[in-house]
Each structure stands twice: as C-alpha cells, then as structure tokens.
Design an enzyme around this catalytic site. Sequence first.
Site, PDB file in Angstrom:
ATOM      1  N   SER A 290     -34.707  -8.779  35.652  1.00 53.06           N
ATOM      2  CA  SER A 290     -36.052  -9.146  36.076  1.00 53.06           C
ATOM      3  C   SER A 290     -36.180  -9.275  37.595  1.00 53.06           C
ATOM      4  O   SER A 290     -36.091  -8.282  38.312  1.00 53.06           O
ATOM      5  CB  SER A 290     -36.453 -10.433  35.360  1.00 53.06           C
ATOM      6  N   ASP A 301     -34.465   0.886  47.462  1.00 52.77           N
ATOM      7  CA  ASP A 301     -35.475   1.922  47.719  1.00 52.77           C
ATOM      8  C   ASP A 301     -35.884   1.974  49.187  1.00 52.77           C
ATOM      9  O   ASP A 301     -36.227   3.037  49.709  1.00 52.77           O
ATOM     10  CB  ASP A 301     -36.725   1.666  46.869  1.00 52.77           C
ATOM     11  N   LYS A 315     -34.703  -5.372  32.622  1.00 49.56           N
ATOM     12  CA  LYS A 315     -35.819  -6.174  32.113  1.00 49.56           C
ATOM     13  C   LYS A 315     -36.996  -5.986  33.063  1.00 49.56           C
ATOM     14  O   LYS A 315     -37.144  -6.704  34.042  1.00 49.56           O
ATOM     15  CB  LYS A 315     -35.395  -7.638  32.012  1.00 49.56           C
TER      16      LYS A 315
END
Length: 546
Positions: A290, A301, A315
């Site tokens: 999560s 990224d 998740k």
Amino acid sequence: MKTKFFQKKFIIPVIASAFLFVGVSFKDDYFEIAKQLEIFTTLFKELNKNYVDETTPAELMNNAVKGMLSSLDPYTVYFNEQEVLKFKINNTGEYTGIGALITRENDKLILKEPYKNFPADKAGLKAGDEIIQIGDTPLADFKDDASQLFKGSKNTKIDVKYIRQGKPYSAVIVLDEVEIKSVPYFAKIDDKTGYIVLAHFNRKASNETRDALEQLKRQGAERIVLDLRGNPGGLLNEAVNICNLFVPRNEIIVTTKSKIEKHNNTYKTSQEPVDTTIPLVILVNGRSASASEIVSGALQDLDRAVVLGSRSFGKGLVQRPVELTYGTQLKVTISRYYTPSGRCIQALDYAHKDKNGVATRTDSKNYNAFKTRKGRTVYDGGGILPDIEMEETKTSPIANALLKNDGIFDYATKYYYKNPNLGTKIPVITDADYADFKQYLKAQKFNFDTETEIALKNTLAAAKKEKLDEAITIEYQQLLTALQKSENALLDKNQKEIKGLLLDEIIKRYQYQEGLYDYYIKNNPEIKKAVTILNTTAEYNSILKI
C-alpha cells in the site's frame, strides 16, 4: 445546410435516448436494492423470531455482512463499534493500553511482542506468555474481543493471570499512554550513511521521518537507506508527504482511478523538501504494501531512489471509511493506485477468481512496460519490482508456514528460557540448534498447512463422509508420509533462511526491536548491499541514469 440539419436532428434523439437509458438503469438499480433490502429485512426478522435456538441478532448481522463482503476484495470490511476504536488507534498511533502485540488463540491471549518500557514490559510479561484471565474475567468465558478488557484511563491497574512454560503466574499491569512509533529506529550505519526504519504510515509518519532525516544529516549522514520491509501501509497523505522530503513541491506522486468521478484524484507534493539530492536506497519485500508501494514506486518512477529487495506485496486498492449508524463503519474500496509512470500497483484481480474462489494474478508474460522520468523501463504486474532483486528478501513457502503457524515463534520461546543469561550477546544458531528445532517441530506435531497438506486432509475428510476412508487409508498414509519427508527436505534446503528468521526472533526476546535493528545495521545482507551501492557513486548513478 440539409446535411447539418440532418446531423442535429439525428444527434439530439440519440443523446436523449442515452439519458433515458441512464435514468432507467438508475431506477432499475434503485428498485433492485430496495427489493433485496426488503427481502433481507423480512428474512432477518423471521429467522430471529422462529429459529429453534436462541439467536444473537448482532452476531447474526455481523456474520451476514462479513459473508456478503467476502465475495469482494479482502480490504472492504465492516467494523462494529469496538472495531472502529481499533481502526482509529491504528491511524493515530496513540492509545491507552499495555504496549504489546497480542493475538487471540482459543481461550487465551498470546503475547507476541512486548514493547520496551511500556506497561506489559514493566509488569514483567514476556513474549510467549499465555494470558488466561484479565481482571475477574476468565478468557474461556469471554468470547468477544478480549483486548477491550485492557481499556481504561491512564494509571488504571489491571490484574492478569497467565501461563509461562506450563506454570501459572499473575501480574498487575498499570495502563499508560502508548505511542505507536512510525519510525521505531534510526541510526548511522557508518560515518556517512544513515538508516531509517519506517514501520507504519500513521499520522505522525512524515514528521517522524523528517525528524530522523534531519538528525542524521546533522550527524554527518550524506546518504540514506530507508527500510520499508514489512511495512503494511496506512495513510495515503503521509506517503505523499514522505516522498516530499526527497522531491520538490508540485511533483505527482500517485493517482487514484475509480468508476466514480469524484474519487479520481492526483496527489502532488505541496511543501518544500528536506533534500532533493541526497543519495537514497529504499528496501522493500513481499510484505511491503500500500503506502509503502506508493513511496517506493513514486521515487523509483521519478529516478529519485534505487529500490532494492524483492517485489512488494501489490496492494493497490484504495479504501475510504464510511460512517454508518450506531457507531459502526464500512471501509470500502473506491479506487486503484497508479504510480507517476502509470503503473497499477494492484497485484490480484478480485473481480476475476478461479474455480477455488482465489483472485487471479497477471501472468508475467502480460506485464506492461512503462518509462521512468529518465527513460528507464519499469513494469506493472502488481507491486513494485526492485531495481536490484535479492534472494535474501524472498520468503520460501516453508518459511512462510513456519511464521504463519508460529513454529519459529514457539521455538524462540523455548530457546529463551533454555538460555536465560545471554543478555546483549548475539546468539549463534548452530547446526545442533537447528537439529533441535526440527525435533521440536516433530514433537509438537507441527502443521505446516501447505496447500498440498490442506488438500490431502480435505480429501480424507470427504472420504470419511462418503465412507470411503477404509479403502484409501493405506494410500492416504503413504501420501502423508511422503509429504512429511518432502517438508523435512525443505527444512534442510532452506536452512540458511530459516536460521536467519530464528535468529531475528530470538534477538528480540533479549534485546527488543531496537536490538534487532542494531544487529541489522551490522549484519543484514540487504543493508550491506544498499551501503555498497551508495558507496559506489558510479554504480548508483548508472542504475538511475544520472
């Protein structure tokens, strides 16, 4: 002109019919919901009125709601009044209590981990203690959530009775304010490298991480290892704020996408960062989930950090609490998380389940490629795949079974009382210790509960129902013996990994969490690898294409 008129004349009825369709669809849904509610209300009333035995309406309703939600994802859950309190504790990080991790097992509470200098620890309780009575209430007679028996104002004294190594004991626990730290540990690994453990994402997570980062920088840290291993996640805004410590204001960190327009959101950093250039390695494993995946995925990224370890949990479903009547609450999945490059974090597809009711996972052949800011290729497929994968962070199925079913925990308890005077010494798990561990599992008739073992037991249970068990008893016993031999072989094959897990648990018995992290910064292979990368500027820059 005729053509334009025709187009207008044609388009208007089409649009009107679309609105009509939507309106009819909504009415149909509304009628269907009302119809099903009326059926359920009637059924519930008649069942409670007519059932042969006494029923508990609250318990029946709890079971009914949980049964309905079980067909969805496991994160859409209903909280009764007592569970709402627990949910709020997890998000705030503060409550009055005993300061220990406990689990319910039949008619007792098992103390899994007392936190140093908190009430349970001060009362002398140890990991492995079995609490059988709280105050005047024997747990054998109390079927509700037993943790509520530990509720009370600060300085409330609570008598407990417990079993330790088969012998009865008693203690008095004095309740106190307990603060669950998001950052339970930070320190310098060497002169220039700082180490921060981020264990939870409650409301203090970003402030505690900021404080740790700033203190380490003042102490001379010029690079950072951020450890998210085992962090199950928490508050979304705290994940964004933690990223903001390392990236400038107005960077996109995560996007949520939903079928409902108002739940489609883009979350950006909004504050001034602490340090946008300090070299950073993030550690993740299969239990990082999560919010942990938002932080590691976003910084990967943005080419701001090297991610190291094993693929995270996956998740990527977003929940929102919805207040219901009588102090109850529904935590409902409303959208999915996407990293800045566009990757979906979610691993399992709960809308498509196999014949056994298990959610499907995307095949690695069908993973989609995405690009980081500097053009590096990253993939979706669920979870965050590290830039550097390490076998040491992966947990084998046999080790998972030992952790899940307390084989390692229970043996650590035995070891602790067999070796009471180790103090701050780091124990060595010898081959003789490991042989003793295997013998202990055998003597305790430890159930690994692997999928194969469960399937075999279910087969015999079905055979007994159909009175076929006599015909297959010999074959069943042969299969069971073969399976046990296979499990024993796996214990040998994964000895190094299991010894490491045993050592982790045993260190905590003598030195608490802090002692385990002290050990990690000197000995943990993932941390050592992270330090090597940070010490080798060329390798670090090469990975991030700097």
